[in-house]
Design an enzyme around this catalytic site. Structure first.
Site, PDB file in Angstrom:
ATOM      1  N   ARG A  64       1.243  -1.543  -0.211  1.00  0.00           N
ATOM      2  CA  ARG A  64       0.146   0.211   0.009  1.00  0.00           C
ATOM      3  C   ARG A  64       1.014   1.153   0.003  1.00  0.00           C
ATOM      4  NH1 ARG A  64      -4.368   0.402   4.287  1.00  0.00           N
ATOM      5  NH2 ARG A  64      -2.861   0.970   5.897  1.00  0.00           N
ATOM      6  N   LYS A  75      -2.639   6.621   1.445  1.00  0.00           N
ATOM      7  CA  LYS A  75      -2.762   6.524   2.723  1.00  0.00           C
ATOM      8  C   LYS A  75      -1.714   8.349   2.831  1.00  0.00           C
ATOM      9  CE  LYS A  75      -2.949   4.453   6.984  1.00  0.00           C
ATOM     10  NZ  LYS A  75      -4.094   4.322   7.012  1.00  0.00           N
ATOM     11  N   GLU A 117     -16.054   6.093   4.610  1.00  0.00           N
ATOM     12  CA  GLU A 117     -15.804   6.183   5.098  1.00  0.00           C
ATOM     13  C   GLU A 117     -16.162   6.253   6.359  1.00  0.00           C
ATOM     14  OE1 GLU A 117     -11.978   5.259   5.374  1.00  0.00           O
ATOM     15  OE2 GLU A 117     -11.144   5.552   3.810  1.00  0.00           O
TER      16      GLU A 117
HETATM   17  C1  LIG Z   1      -5.221   3.661   7.430  1.00  0.00           C
HETATM   18  C2  LIG Z   1      -6.510   3.872   7.209  1.00  0.00           C
HETATM   19  C3  LIG Z   1      -7.310   3.251   7.066  1.00  0.00           C
HETATM   20  C4  LIG Z   1      -7.571   2.021   7.836  1.00  0.00           C
HETATM   21  O1  LIG Z   1      -6.945   0.659   7.551  1.00  0.00           O
HETATM   22  P1  LIG Z   1      -6.147   0.038   8.077  1.00  0.00           P
HETATM   23  O2  LIG Z   1      -4.461  -1.405   7.460  1.00  0.00           O
HETATM   24  O3  LIG Z   1      -7.143  -1.184   7.888  1.00  0.00           O
HETATM   25  O4  LIG Z   1      -5.071  -0.081   9.306  1.00  0.00           O
HETATM   26  C5  LIG Z   1      -9.005   2.927   6.883  1.00  0.00           C
HETATM   27  N1  LIG Z   1      -9.705   4.714   6.018  1.00  0.00           N
HETATM   28  C6  LIG Z   1      -8.219   5.719   6.739  1.00  0.00           C
HETATM   29  C7  LIG Z   1      -8.758   7.055   5.981  1.00  0.00           C
HETATM   30  C8  LIG Z   1      -6.837   5.318   6.901  1.00  0.00           C
HETATM   31  O5  LIG Z   1      -6.190   6.006   6.447  1.00  0.00           O
END
Ligand SMILES: *Cc1c(COP(=O)(O)O)cnc(C)c1O
Length: 345
Positions: A84, A187, A223
């Protein structure tokens, strides 16, 4: 050689920064990453003209290391975080840190700080924060001339101290965290900067956080704060939204798999309309920090929609939660390759 665990109040630990002794750092310059090293210095020394500071050219990851009953330490699907981060880098034109080196760097950081990995049974774990940032002397809007990849860690407490309990959410109608073809699936800090104000407004109104709808039509759930959404339909199907502006949560995809393979449910990714909440018997938010936060109710346009209960967690949500934690803490055999041991030398 195994080291003695430090003496901290593990049961009451929150999600704060506690400085641990060691972190990993690698520098990219002239087209390649250096060999990287461990350092005790928790300050970054970077140019005031770094793109990470001005133009948000940076991305990060979040994952945890868990201590098992036998005293081993393990990571949960770190290869997925590596992948990722590589995707986030490509979106912001940053050099990818090789995925195998990413996992090794995480293992090194955990091993070097092993006395800060909380004891089994406390519910606490060691949170890892890998990040990759654009640095160097440059003021123009273009990709940075140099980059830093670093991984630090800090021990964090169990998210729910008194056991899983549902929380309520509002719906952000005046704000989006990402644009339809923006950086929602990467991210990156910019998405978080955009979410600080709506989060604060939701908090002030008494909610845990707000739900973000799809930015183009504002009709579908994307989200839940900084976590992904899932629902369990009235005929026992695990459903989670699909959209190019959702951050692909590793927890979410893991739950999707467990729902199918461990709980025998049907599981699918599809649209979840905000005016069709009544199709779900249970709902939750998922991510690394809490694994699952059961959603008690959602307030939307004057409607207070309660799912299973505002005080108790639903049976399928609980089962998913117990299965995930069981795998992460080594009590349940996970699917092949999900758990990666940290060599302690
Ligand atoms: C990191 C994140 C998540 C959760 O991702 P995981 O890999 O399950 O920790 C969900 N939404 C957003 C906006 C994130 O930045």
């Amino acid at each position: 050689m195994e080291k003695k665990i430090v003496d901290l109040d593990w049961k009451n630990l929150g999600f704060g920064y506690i400085k641990t002794p060691w972190r990993y750092l690698s520098y990219w310059k002239n087209g390649s990453w250096d060999e990287g090293s461990m350092t005790e210095d928790n300050r970054l020394h970077i140019s005031e003209a770094s793109t990470a500071l001005h133009y948000g050219q940076q991305c990060f990851e979040g994952m945890k290391a868990y201590r098992t009953k036998e005293g081993k330490i393990q990571l949960f699907r770190p290869d997925q975080n590596a992948k990722r981060m590589a995707n986030s880098c490509k979106r912001l034109i940053m050099p990818v840190f090789p995925e195998d080196r990413f996992v090794k760097a995480c293992q090194k950081v955990v091993a070097a700080n092993q006395e800060f990995v909380p004891p089994y049974g406390s519910g606490a774990s060691l949170y890892l924060r890998p990040m990759l940032i654009g640095v160097g002397d440059q003021i123009g809007v273009k990709p940075a001339p140099e980059y830093i990849f670093t991984v630090f860690c800090t021990p964090v407490g169990a998210y729910f101290k008194g056991g899983l309990s549902p929380v309520n959410f509002s719906v952000a109608e005046d704000y989006d965290r990402a644009a339809p073809h923006g950086t929602g699936a990467a991210k990156v800090g910019g998405n978080y900067a955009a979410s600080l104000l709506p989060h604060e407004l939701a908090k002030d109104a008494g909610y845990a956080d707000c739900i973000y709808l799809d930015p183009a039509t504002h009709t579908k759930i994307e989200e839940v704060g900084a976590a992904n959404f899932f629902g369990i339909t009235k005929n026992n199907e695990f459903v989670t939204p699909i959209s190019p502006s959702i951050l692909p949560s590793i927890t979410k995809y893991s739950l999707l798999h467990l729902a199918k393979e461990y709980l025998g449910l049907k599981a699918s990714e599809r649209d979840c309309f905000i005016d069709r909440l009544d199709e779900f018997a249970e709902a939750g938010a998922c991510g690394t920090a809490a694994v699952i936060s059961p959603i008690g109710a959602i307030d939307y346009r004057g409607d207070h929609h309660v799912f299973f209960s505002e005080t108790e967690v639903g049976p399928i949500t609980r089962k998913l939660y117990d299965t995930m934690l069981g795998i992460q803490f080594g009590d349940i055999q996970g699917p092949e390759g999900w758990v990666v041991e940290v060599p302690l030398d």
